[in-house]
Design an enzyme around this catalytic site. Structure first.
Site, PDB file in Angstrom:
ATOM      1  N   ARG A  40       2.063   8.276   0.523  1.00  0.00           N
ATOM      2  CA  ARG A  40       1.159   7.152   0.284  1.00  0.00           C
ATOM      3  C   ARG A  40       1.546   6.283  -0.904  1.00  0.00           C
ATOM      4  O   ARG A  40       1.547   5.047  -0.803  1.00  0.00           O
ATOM      5  CB  ARG A  40      -0.274   7.673   0.103  1.00  0.00           C
ATOM      6  N   CYS A  59      -0.150   9.263  -5.725  1.00  0.00           N
ATOM      7  CA  CYS A  59      -0.700  10.176  -4.720  1.00  0.00           C
ATOM      8  C   CYS A  59      -0.348  11.592  -5.180  1.00  0.00           C
ATOM      9  O   CYS A  59      -0.209  11.824  -6.376  1.00  0.00           O
ATOM     10  CB  CYS A  59      -0.199   9.843  -3.312  1.00  0.00           C
ATOM     11  N   ASP A 109      -6.377 -21.310 -11.425  1.00  0.00           N
ATOM     12  CA  ASP A 109      -4.927 -21.487 -11.443  1.00  0.00           C
ATOM     13  C   ASP A 109      -4.267 -20.169 -11.059  1.00  0.00           C
ATOM     14  O   ASP A 109      -4.820 -19.090 -11.328  1.00  0.00           O
ATOM     15  CB  ASP A 109      -4.456 -21.874 -12.847  1.00  0.00           C
TER      16      ASP A 109
END
Length: 190
Positions: free
Chosen positions: A15, A9, A123
């Site tokens: 953030r 950020c 998988d």
């Protein structure tokens, strides 16, 4: 070699540390791959802890802000297997530094949006499988339906705003982290 995720950020105090800490908490214990999450800022406030309102919101979502120390993004950081930014402007700034990182660099919300249409892997992925999954998500650029408003791929900066604004950013980061985990084909956070 571990699969590395970098969150970016502006100041690395709101953030991106929220993203880093939530991602790390929600992928902790995944035993098929070693996953490392870090964060930095385009104008990182080097040495600062998380912004107090952001730290509070992070705790509300199950993350731990303790020990965070903000830092500025360095060119070597952009070698991460996946780079997730808060906004399109951050993504652009990073790609000016390292244009070859384009296929590994997304906004947090963009990555989840682009990966939402992919089938689950057969998988559980290991480190190489996670890297392949990033390439699959990148291949969706130009094919996936873009948001009606490109700004919907951004998470606004809550710094200096109200607690309500900080919670909004926290909810957006929280949702984006969960979407990124799903896009990578990892088990849904529990």
């Amino acid at each position: 070699m571990p699969f590395s995720v970098l969150f970016v950020c502006t100041g690395n105090i709101c953030r991106s540390p929220m993203g880093e800490r939530l991602f790390a908490a929600r992928t902790h214990g995944y035993d098929r791959a070693e996953i490392i999450a870090t964060s930095a800022g385009t104008n990182g406030l080097t040495g600062y802890p998380m912004d107090l309102p952001s730290a509070s919101v992070l705790r509300e979502f199950g993350g731990d802000p303790e020990g965070h120390s903000a830092r500025r993004v360095e060119t070597a950081d952009l070698d991460a297997d996946l780079v997730l930014t808060a906004t399109r402007d951050h993504r652009s700034a990073l790609l000016r530094i390292a244009p070859l990182a384009f296929r590994r660099t997304f906004t947090m919300r963009e990555f989840g949006r682009l990966g939402s249409g992919l089938a689950e892997p057969a998988d559980p992925p290991d480190e190489d499988g996670l890297r392949a999954r990033v390439r699959e998500v990148a291949a969706q650029r130009g094919f996936a339906v873009p948001p009606d408003d490109p700004a919907l791929d951004d998470i606004g900066d809550p710094y200096g705003g109200s607690m309500e604004l900080t919670r909004l950013a926290g909810r957006q980061v929280d949702d984006a982290v969960d979407a990124a985990i799903r896009a990578l084909g990892l088990p849904a956070p529990g």
